[in-house]
Enzyme design. Structure first.
Site, PDB file in Angstrom:
ATOM      1  N   GLY A   7       4.253   3.716  -4.753  1.00  0.00           N
ATOM      2  CA  GLY A   7       3.409   3.217  -5.850  1.00  0.00           C
ATOM      3  C   GLY A   7       3.967   3.707  -7.173  1.00  0.00           C
ATOM      4  N   PHE A  26       1.523  -0.192   0.429  1.00  0.00           N
ATOM      5  CA  PHE A  26       1.392   1.091   1.145  1.00  0.00           C
ATOM      6  C   PHE A  26       0.244   1.064   2.158  1.00  0.00           C
ATOM      7  CE2 PHE A  26      -0.016   2.493  -3.350  1.00  0.00           C
ATOM      8  CZ  PHE A  26      -1.324   2.075  -3.192  1.00  0.00           C
ATOM      9  N   LYS A  42       2.310   9.497  -7.690  1.00  0.00           N
ATOM     10  CA  LYS A  42       1.660   9.932  -8.934  1.00  0.00           C
ATOM     11  C   LYS A  42       0.490   9.000  -9.263  1.00  0.00           C
ATOM     12  CE  LYS A  42       2.071  10.378 -13.859  1.00  0.00           C
ATOM     13  NZ  LYS A  42       1.332   9.144 -14.181  1.00  0.00           N
ATOM     14  N   HIS A  60      -6.035   8.808  -6.767  1.00  0.00           N
ATOM     15  CA  HIS A  60      -7.250   8.742  -7.606  1.00  0.00           C
ATOM     16  C   HIS A  60      -7.740   7.297  -7.789  1.00  0.00           C
ATOM     17  CE1 HIS A  60      -5.591   8.286 -12.025  1.00  0.00           C
ATOM     18  NE2 HIS A  60      -5.091   7.384 -11.222  1.00  0.00           N
TER      19      HIS A  60
HETATM   20  C1  LIG Z   1      -2.210   4.066 -11.465  1.00  0.00           C
HETATM   21  S1  LIG Z   1      -0.744   3.192 -11.127  1.00  0.00           S
HETATM   22  C2  LIG Z   1       0.435   4.499 -10.993  1.00  0.00           C
HETATM   23  C3  LIG Z   1       1.844   4.036 -11.191  1.00  0.00           C
HETATM   24  C4  LIG Z   1       2.882   5.176 -11.221  1.00  0.00           C
HETATM   25  N1  LIG Z   1       2.827   6.006 -10.048  1.00  0.00           N
HETATM   26  C5  LIG Z   1       2.674   6.006 -12.474  1.00  0.00           C
HETATM   27  O1  LIG Z   1       2.015   7.028 -12.400  1.00  0.00           O
HETATM   28  O2  LIG Z   1       3.153   5.579 -13.534  1.00  0.00           O
HETATM   29  C6  LIG Z   1      -0.991   2.736  -9.436  1.00  0.00           C
HETATM   30  C7  LIG Z   1       0.178   1.986  -8.827  1.00  0.00           C
HETATM   31  O3  LIG Z   1      -0.150   1.669  -7.461  1.00  0.00           O
HETATM   32  C8  LIG Z   1       0.382   0.392  -7.195  1.00  0.00           C
HETATM   33  N2  LIG Z   1      -0.310  -0.186  -6.039  1.00  0.00           N
HETATM   34  C9  LIG Z   1      -1.610  -0.583  -5.959  1.00  0.00           C
HETATM   35  N3  LIG Z   1      -1.868  -1.071  -4.738  1.00  0.00           N
HETATM   36  C10 LIG Z   1      -0.698  -0.970  -4.028  1.00  0.00           C
HETATM   37  C11 LIG Z   1      -0.340  -1.279  -2.689  1.00  0.00           C
HETATM   38  N4  LIG Z   1      -1.250  -1.797  -1.842  1.00  0.00           N
HETATM   39  N5  LIG Z   1       0.920  -1.014  -2.302  1.00  0.00           N
HETATM   40  C12 LIG Z   1       1.838  -0.485  -3.155  1.00  0.00           C
HETATM   41  N6  LIG Z   1       1.547  -0.156  -4.449  1.00  0.00           N
HETATM   42  C13 LIG Z   1       0.289  -0.421  -4.874  1.00  0.00           C
HETATM   43  C14 LIG Z   1       0.148  -0.381  -8.476  1.00  0.00           C
HETATM   44  O4  LIG Z   1       0.970  -1.526  -8.562  1.00  0.00           O
HETATM   45  C15 LIG Z   1       0.490   0.673  -9.520  1.00  0.00           C
HETATM   46  O5  LIG Z   1       1.847   0.638  -9.874  1.00  0.00           O
END
Ligand SMILES: C[S@@+](CC[C@H](N)C(=O)[O-])C[C@H]1O[C@@H](n2cnc3c(N)ncnc32)[C@H](O)[C@@H]1O
Length: 366
Positions: free
Chosen positions: A208, A259, A273, A277
């Protein structure tokens, strides 16, 4: 968002930032204590007005239009194709709150606060202002009472889909969110890249990992490290450009996918990261279980997350917790709550490195 091909400048150490935050909090409490409570409440009731004013300034690019000069609302209104008197009233309220300065000649100029909304500001807050003022975010907050009644995210109740499914169908909102997230991560990336000893590893997988802001910073500071960056396909399409600009694309394998299905297997280190949450405990366990399945015993997982204790009284941290709740059924957690999640999914809690905002919480695959 453009990031340089060299590491971002180091931030002050977490201990200095924490001390500064405590001092600011004490000053805020002192200021509250000398005001009549009705006055304090009145100020609280105008919360949405302040969000809208900041978002309006960002949408109309007022900071960039004013630049280093001074401009009248009439003049700006012609350029923005909006109503002159209405813009003046909005900008007068902005200036009264410290956003822009209103001169004796009736013209507005930038100040330190308004310059943070400039596209080119080093630590630009423009994308954050656009996201916080977006319909999807404000709609979710308007559902707070319903969320408190049901215990479920207002966003999903209102739209019938999770915020992530919503973003897939609304690419402009995805771009606004991803830019805001990337900017926020860029502010913290130098600290986080030093907080955990990435130099002890050859390869890590950022699950993610969004646009690759943190991954690229870690790679620039650890020249022999390689990374597998995993996120939704639409998000990784954006990451490619950032990684190329920062000169690290050749050390990254892009692994599109969810994921909730699987994550790339066999890395020595996994990072997540601000992922857990976003999710309630049941779905956090599901994600952790899938990550654990991809890991060999002894491999490490690092959760970069803010910590929130049951009786925490930091205003921003408690609001961040609610932001996660209304938008995506998520929550901020304490170390004990992370320990429970880790232990339920085949990890033991390892070291905890304390940062000013996010901490590095290590899980070791059992
Ligand atoms: C709050 S953002 C954090 C992004 C990065 N880790 C950062 O801190 O800059 C949450 C991330 O989770 C990803 N995400 C949400 N659902 C997901 C899934 N089912 N599988 C993979 N990634 C996912 C979103 O696309 C997003 O990039």
């Amino acid at each position: 968002m453009k990031l340089p091909s060299s590491p971002l400048p180091d931030a002050p150490p977490p201990s200095v930032l924490v001390a500064a935050r405590k001092a600011i909090l004490a000053a805020q409490r002192a200021s509250r204590a000398i005001k009549p409570p009705e006055f304090v409440l009145w100020e609280m009731l105008f919360g949405i007005a302040r969000t809208e004013l900041v978002a309006l300034a960002a949408r109309l690019d007022l900071a960039d239009r004013i630049g280093d000069g001074a401009r009248s609302a009439n003049d700006l209104a012609v350029e923005c194709e909006v109503h002159a008197d209405a813009l003046f009233r909005a900008m007068r309220a902005m200036a009264a709150h410290g956003l822009f300065s209103l001169g004796d000649d009736g013209r507005f100029s930038n100040n330190a606060l308004s310059r943070t909304l400039s596209k080119d500001a080093k630590r630009s807050m423009r994308d954050a202002a656009l996201y916080f003022g977006s319909d999807s975010n404000l709609d979710a907050w308007r559902g707070l009472s319903a969320s408190v009644a049901s215990g479920e995210s207002a966003f999903a109740a209102r739209h019938g889909v999770s915020v992530w499914e919503w973003f897939e169908a609304h690419p402009e909102e995805l771009a606004t969110f991803a830019n805001a997230m990337g900017r926020a991560t860029a502010l913290e990336a130098p600290t986080l890249a030093k907080l955990y000893p990435f130099g002890d590893f050859q390869t890590f997988c950022d699950v993610g990992g969004g646009s690759g802001t943190l991954a690229s910073e870690v790679l620039l500071r650890n020249p022999s490290l390689r990374c597998v960056l995993s996120d939704a396909p639409s998000v990784l399409a954006r990451a490619r450009e950032l990684l190329a600009t920062r000169g690290v694309l050749d050390r990254v394998t892009l692994a599109p996918g969810s994921f909730f299905d699987e994550v790339p297997a066999g890395c020595e280190l996994y990072t997540m990261k601000n992922i857990l949450h976003d999710w309630d405990d049941a779905r956090s366990k599901k994600i952790l279980g899938i990550v654990r399945r991809a890991m060999n015993p002894g491999a490490k997982l690092v959760l970069f997350e803010g910590l929130l204790d049951r009786h925490d009284d930091r205003p921003e941290a408690t609001l961040a917790d609610l932001q996660m709740f209304v938008v995506c059924d998520g929550r901020e957690r304490s170390i004990d709550e992370f320990r429970v999640l880790l232990e339920a999914t085949g990890f033991r809690l390892g070291r905890v490195f304390r940062g000013a905002l996010n901490c590095a919480i290590e899980g070791i695959a059992q």
